[in-house]
Design a protein around this motif. Sequence first.
Motif, mmCIF file in Angstrom:
data_model
loop_
_atom_site.group_PDB
_atom_site.id
_atom_site.type_symbol
_atom_site.label_atom_id
_atom_site.label_comp_id
_atom_site.label_asym_id
_atom_site.label_seq_id
_atom_site.Cartn_x
_atom_site.Cartn_y
_atom_site.Cartn_z
ATOM 1 N N THR A 110 22.220 31.685 8.998
ATOM 2 C CA THR A 110 22.554 32.028 10.377
ATOM 3 C C THR A 110 21.368 31.900 11.341
ATOM 4 O O THR A 110 21.460 32.299 12.493
ATOM 5 C CB THR A 110 23.108 33.465 10.476
ATOM 6 N N HIS A 111 20.257 31.325 10.872
ATOM 7 C CA HIS A 111 19.070 31.242 11.724
ATOM 8 C C HIS A 111 18.141 30.132 11.244
ATOM 9 O O HIS A 111 17.961 29.946 10.043
ATOM 10 C CB HIS A 111 18.321 32.576 11.714
ATOM 11 N N TYR A 112 17.561 29.407 12.187
ATOM 12 C CA TYR A 112 16.528 28.429 11.867
ATOM 13 C C TYR A 112 15.532 28.348 13.018
ATOM 14 O O TYR A 112 15.816 28.740 14.147
ATOM 15 C CB TYR A 112 17.119 27.043 11.574
ATOM 16 N N LYS A 113 14.345 27.842 12.713
ATOM 17 C CA LYS A 113 13.308 27.562 13.707
ATOM 18 C C LYS A 113 12.749 26.183 13.399
ATOM 19 O O LYS A 113 12.757 25.743 12.253
ATOM 20 C CB LYS A 113 12.169 28.584 13.627
ATOM 21 N N GLY A 114 12.264 25.532 14.442
ATOM 22 C CA GLY A 114 11.688 24.215 14.224
ATOM 23 C C GLY A 114 10.744 23.822 15.325
ATOM 24 O O GLY A 114 10.549 24.549 16.300
ATOM 25 N N GLN A 115 10.168 22.643 15.124
ATOM 26 C CA GLN A 115 9.267 22.097 16.126
ATOM 27 C C GLN A 115 9.410 20.580 16.136
ATOM 28 O O GLN A 115 9.831 19.975 15.154
ATOM 29 C CB GLN A 115 7.823 22.494 15.856
#
Length: 147
Positions: A110-115
């Motif tokens: 239910t969650h992700y982070k990226g660049q």
Amino acid sequence: MRISKGLLGGIAAAALIAMTGSALADHGKAGLWSVTTKASMPGMAAHTFSSQQCMTEAEVKSDALPQRSENKQCKMTNQKVSGNNFSADMVCTGDAKGTGHMSVTYDGNTHYKGQMTMAMNTGGKAMNMSNTFEGKWVSADCGKAAH
């Protein structure tokens, strides 16, 4: 520094790429996702974009990022999935030409982070950009969100 329409278009194109990462190979859930992207360029204030998107069960099960109609001029290459991490290179053509690299880490379904980093040329002006983005699953019901 004032942002021209060409630069803003380049920022928007890169942000749309980042927003496609809601689910990848069962790392996410089908339904409505909220995605926030912060775009930064040297000499300019950061700009934040937010959107919602609906992910189908088929898109969640796929090993590739969904190709949205808004970013058909950008193609992902060299896509790699390892555990809860995804990375890819990008090539964009059209009004905003450039190359870049993105990476995404899921800390659950239910969650992700990226660049993402991009080197682009839009409207004859070269720019380097870095984006950070975060996606949060909202609900199984997409409601009126665009797909």
